[in-house]
Design a protein around this motif. Sequence first.
Motif, PDB file in Angstrom:
ATOM      1  N   LEU A 241      21.762 -23.368  10.810  1.00 16.66           N
ATOM      2  CA  LEU A 241      22.348 -22.879   9.701  1.00 16.66           C
ATOM      3  C   LEU A 241      23.688 -22.427   9.826  1.00 16.66           C
ATOM      4  O   LEU A 241      24.082 -21.471  10.554  1.00 16.66           O
ATOM      5  CB  LEU A 241      21.227 -21.732   9.180  1.00 16.66           C
ATOM      6  CG  LEU A 241      21.784 -20.714   7.805  1.00 16.66           C
ATOM      7  CD1 LEU A 241      21.958 -21.608   6.588  1.00 16.66           C
ATOM      8  CD2 LEU A 241      20.890 -19.744   7.818  1.00 16.66           C
ATOM      9  N   LEU A 242      24.520 -22.949   8.772  1.00 13.39           N
ATOM     10  CA  LEU A 242      26.098 -22.240   8.747  1.00 13.39           C
ATOM     11  C   LEU A 242      26.202 -21.613   7.373  1.00 13.39           C
ATOM     12  O   LEU A 242      26.014 -22.265   6.362  1.00 13.39           O
ATOM     13  CB  LEU A 242      26.963 -23.472   8.836  1.00 13.39           C
ATOM     14  CG  LEU A 242      28.479 -23.144   8.590  1.00 13.39           C
ATOM     15  CD1 LEU A 242      28.836 -22.405   9.666  1.00 13.39           C
ATOM     16  CD2 LEU A 242      29.269 -24.592   8.342  1.00 13.39           C
ATOM     17  N   ASP A 243      26.691 -20.436   7.661  1.00 15.51           N
ATOM     18  CA  ASP A 243      26.807 -19.263   6.435  1.00 15.51           C
ATOM     19  C   ASP A 243      28.272 -19.775   5.664  1.00 15.51           C
ATOM     20  O   ASP A 243      29.228 -19.500   6.376  1.00 15.51           O
ATOM     21  CB  ASP A 243      26.836 -18.017   6.907  1.00 15.51           C
ATOM     22  CG  ASP A 243      26.936 -17.157   5.740  1.00 15.51           C
ATOM     23  OD1 ASP A 243      27.231 -17.652   4.688  1.00 15.51           O
ATOM     24  OD2 ASP A 243      26.876 -16.177   6.054  1.00 15.51           O
ATOM     25  N   SER A 244      27.940 -20.603   4.885  1.00  8.68           N
ATOM     26  CA  SER A 244      29.479 -21.090   4.259  1.00  8.68           C
ATOM     27  C   SER A 244      29.689 -20.146   3.027  1.00  8.68           C
ATOM     28  O   SER A 244      30.610 -20.997   2.305  1.00  8.68           O
ATOM     29  CB  SER A 244      29.162 -22.537   3.872  1.00  8.68           C
ATOM     30  OG  SER A 244      28.306 -22.826   2.982  1.00  8.68           O
ATOM     31  N   ARG A 245      29.132 -19.287   2.722  1.00  9.21           N
ATOM     32  CA  ARG A 245      29.574 -18.433   1.554  1.00  9.21           C
ATOM     33  C   ARG A 245      31.006 -17.900   1.428  1.00  9.21           C
ATOM     34  O   ARG A 245      31.272 -17.085   2.712  1.00  9.21           O
ATOM     35  CB  ARG A 245      28.554 -17.210   1.179  1.00  9.21           C
ATOM     36  CG  ARG A 245      27.106 -17.716   1.045  1.00  9.21           C
ATOM     37  CD  ARG A 245      26.028 -16.654   0.904  1.00  9.21           C
ATOM     38  NE  ARG A 245      26.331 -16.143   2.217  1.00  9.21           N
ATOM     39  CZ  ARG A 245      25.290 -15.055   2.781  1.00  9.21           C
ATOM     40  NH1 ARG A 245      24.584 -14.263   1.551  1.00  9.21           N
ATOM     41  NH2 ARG A 245      25.376 -14.461   3.720  1.00  9.21           N
ATOM     42  N   ALA A 261      33.163 -19.969  12.470  1.00  8.57           N
ATOM     43  CA  ALA A 261      31.866 -20.357  12.210  1.00  8.57           C
ATOM     44  C   ALA A 261      31.559 -21.796  12.263  1.00  8.57           C
ATOM     45  O   ALA A 261      30.623 -22.238  12.730  1.00  8.57           O
ATOM     46  CB  ALA A 261      31.358 -19.689  10.948  1.00  8.57           C
ATOM     47  N   VAL A 262      32.489 -22.570  11.767  1.00  6.43           N
ATOM     48  CA  VAL A 262      32.520 -24.206  11.787  1.00  6.43           C
ATOM     49  C   VAL A 262      32.566 -24.678  12.983  1.00  6.43           C
ATOM     50  O   VAL A 262      31.887 -25.522  13.739  1.00  6.43           O
ATOM     51  CB  VAL A 262      33.318 -24.706  10.937  1.00  6.43           C
ATOM     52  CG1 VAL A 262      33.559 -26.146  10.957  1.00  6.43           C
ATOM     53  CG2 VAL A 262      33.300 -24.423   9.314  1.00  6.43           C
ATOM     54  N   SER A 263      33.596 -24.071  14.081  1.00  7.25           N
ATOM     55  CA  SER A 263      33.466 -24.356  15.333  1.00  7.25           C
ATOM     56  C   SER A 263      32.216 -24.090  16.122  1.00  7.25           C
ATOM     57  O   SER A 263      31.779 -25.025  16.955  1.00  7.25           O
ATOM     58  CB  SER A 263      34.669 -23.874  15.984  1.00  7.25           C
ATOM     59  OG  SER A 263      34.845 -24.224  17.127  1.00  7.25           O
ATOM     60  N   ALA A 264      31.645 -22.981  15.840  1.00  4.78           N
ATOM     61  CA  ALA A 264      30.503 -22.716  16.631  1.00  4.78           C
ATOM     62  C   ALA A 264      29.332 -23.635  16.337  1.00  4.78           C
ATOM     63  O   ALA A 264      28.832 -24.104  17.095  1.00  4.78           O
ATOM     64  CB  ALA A 264      30.111 -21.288  16.157  1.00  4.78           C
ATOM     65  N   ALA A 265      29.114 -23.801  14.907  1.00  2.00           N
ATOM     66  CA  ALA A 265      28.078 -24.623  14.493  1.00  2.00           C
ATOM     67  C   ALA A 265      28.177 -26.136  14.951  1.00  2.00           C
ATOM     68  O   ALA A 265      27.141 -26.697  15.544  1.00  2.00           O
ATOM     69  CB  ALA A 265      27.955 -24.753  13.014  1.00  2.00           C
ATOM     70  N   VAL A 334      18.953 -21.967  14.707  1.00  2.00           N
ATOM     71  CA  VAL A 334      20.070 -21.359  15.158  1.00  2.00           C
ATOM     72  C   VAL A 334      20.860 -21.052  13.810  1.00  2.00           C
ATOM     73  O   VAL A 334      21.110 -22.085  13.021  1.00  2.00           O
ATOM     74  CB  VAL A 334      21.022 -22.205  15.909  1.00  2.00           C
ATOM     75  CG1 VAL A 334      22.107 -21.489  16.541  1.00  2.00           C
ATOM     76  CG2 VAL A 334      19.859 -22.476  17.186  1.00  2.00           C
ATOM     77  N   ALA A 335      21.383 -19.923  13.727  1.00  2.00           N
ATOM     78  CA  ALA A 335      22.133 -19.503  12.512  1.00  2.00           C
ATOM     79  C   ALA A 335      23.521 -18.997  12.903  1.00  2.00           C
ATOM     80  O   ALA A 335      23.556 -18.138  13.862  1.00  2.00           O
ATOM     81  CB  ALA A 335      21.424 -18.391  11.697  1.00  2.00           C
ATOM     82  N   VAL A 336      24.622 -19.419  12.289  1.00  2.00           N
ATOM     83  CA  VAL A 336      25.879 -18.447  12.348  1.00  2.00           C
ATOM     84  C   VAL A 336      26.251 -18.051  10.992  1.00  2.00           C
ATOM     85  O   VAL A 336      26.498 -18.764   9.940  1.00  2.00           O
ATOM     86  CB  VAL A 336      27.092 -19.855  12.827  1.00  2.00           C
ATOM     87  CG1 VAL A 336      28.414 -19.373  13.015  1.00  2.00           C
ATOM     88  CG2 VAL A 336      26.507 -20.743  13.945  1.00  2.00           C
ATOM     89  N   LEU A 337      26.354 -16.665  11.050  1.00  2.00           N
ATOM     90  CA  LEU A 337      26.099 -15.841  10.074  1.00  2.00           C
ATOM     91  C   LEU A 337      27.540 -15.073   9.861  1.00  2.00           C
ATOM     92  O   LEU A 337      28.270 -14.847  10.902  1.00  2.00           O
ATOM     93  CB  LEU A 337      25.095 -14.876   9.882  1.00  2.00           C
ATOM     94  CG  LEU A 337      23.891 -15.647  10.151  1.00  2.00           C
ATOM     95  CD1 LEU A 337      22.608 -14.553  10.478  1.00  2.00           C
ATOM     96  CD2 LEU A 337      23.453 -16.540   8.904  1.00  2.00           C
ATOM     97  N   GLY A 338      27.946 -14.857   8.695  1.00  2.00           N
ATOM     98  CA  GLY A 338      29.043 -13.971   8.162  1.00  2.00           C
ATOM     99  C   GLY A 338      28.565 -12.649   7.819  1.00  2.00           C
ATOM    100  O   GLY A 338      27.471 -12.054   8.438  1.00  2.00           O
TER     101      GLY A 338
END
Length: 420
Positions: A241-245, A261-265, A334-338
């Motif tokens: 899950l990429l937090d794209s908000r 976050a994009v690089s991490a995902a 797996v979540a990459v969150l803001g």
Amino acid sequence: MIAKSWRALTPRGKAFLVLGVVLLIACMAFGQRDLARVSILLILLPVAAIGVVGRSRLHLVSERTIDPPRVTLGERMDATLDLRKAGALPVGLLRFEDTVPRELGRRPRFTIHTFAGDWKRQLTYPLMGLARGRYRVGPLLVRAVDPFGLAQIDRQFRASNEVLVTPEVVPLTQMGAAAGNNASGESTPQKIGLVGQDDVLVREYRDGDDVRRIHWRSTARKGEIMVRREEQAWDPSVTILLDSRESSHAGTGRTSSFEWAVSAATSIAHHLITNGYRLAMVDSEGLVPTSSAEDPYAAREAVLLAMTDEDTCAIDSLETALETNLQRQGEMLVAVLGRLSPDDVTALATARRGRTVGLAIVLDVDSFTIRGLRAEPEVIAQHEECVRQLSEAQWRVVQVKRGSSVAEAWAELERRGGGA
């Protein structure tokens, strides 16, 4: 036709033409034949100049190559223009300008000044991948000017080249405690070949085992009753899950929290695909189209291209994405969150239920921007409380500040997962 020819004249050419016409009229009025010849020459020069540049533009050839055509964010490319002019008629000056998006750097401008009718030139200029995405370089713009600077004609070639600026993919440490085992049943399957197949599929008899599960061959070999194991469910699958908000991120350009976050995902996706996982990617708007191919190279390539096009959205909540796309029991999440809100924590806690493991990389987004643009203290305090609640909801959480690498965050998840 007359209006088009008038626009093709330079200020000098227009001055020659107007002066010639006025002088010709004056000579006719006063009977000055010798001076009339000069006025006719002044008129013919701009007209001839239009003809020269008009003819020369039909014999100009351009070819562009970009090496490499795809780079990682922040890397350099080299664009090479091969120019060729054919024909006997000379052109005094050719001004070139290549169309380059600002995300790739400045537009190159250069001039070729020669009276030769036939020539070749090769010109090289740099491009920088300043922003992730797909871009087109070209078409090339040309302004042809006659040797006396009386007329000019602009030309635009049709050809252009596509350039890809992809997110950075960081090598990560080998799978271990962070990923869990994604298995259900009596034990995790072992690799057949390191041990015998019978040893993988059988175990010692236990009270209550069905006698129909006795494995007679292994029983005879070992001298004690052995039974077949229960069928194991092995689901090597993961959802990222990429937090794209847009509201959950801060900073601009390559150093923004969203780019991190994009690089991490992307890096985690490549790492898990390499380790044999089937992958689904979700952003705040829903499922991100990727490849279902079993070939790891094709799957990684599909993820890289999808993340190249990824952008922020105006959605304020993660609830829709979690409710519609993450109801898959038993797999890793797996979540990459803001920046988080209480509603986000509730949705993430619900999505975590029934899964082998939930891993969260939470960005301290305010560290990615200048002090004057950071959130209010109350918002920052709420985010910290949400991170604490997410840990209590059985998520394995790592917080990341600007300057931390994706590899460091993943390694920290490994360290915190011992025995999970």
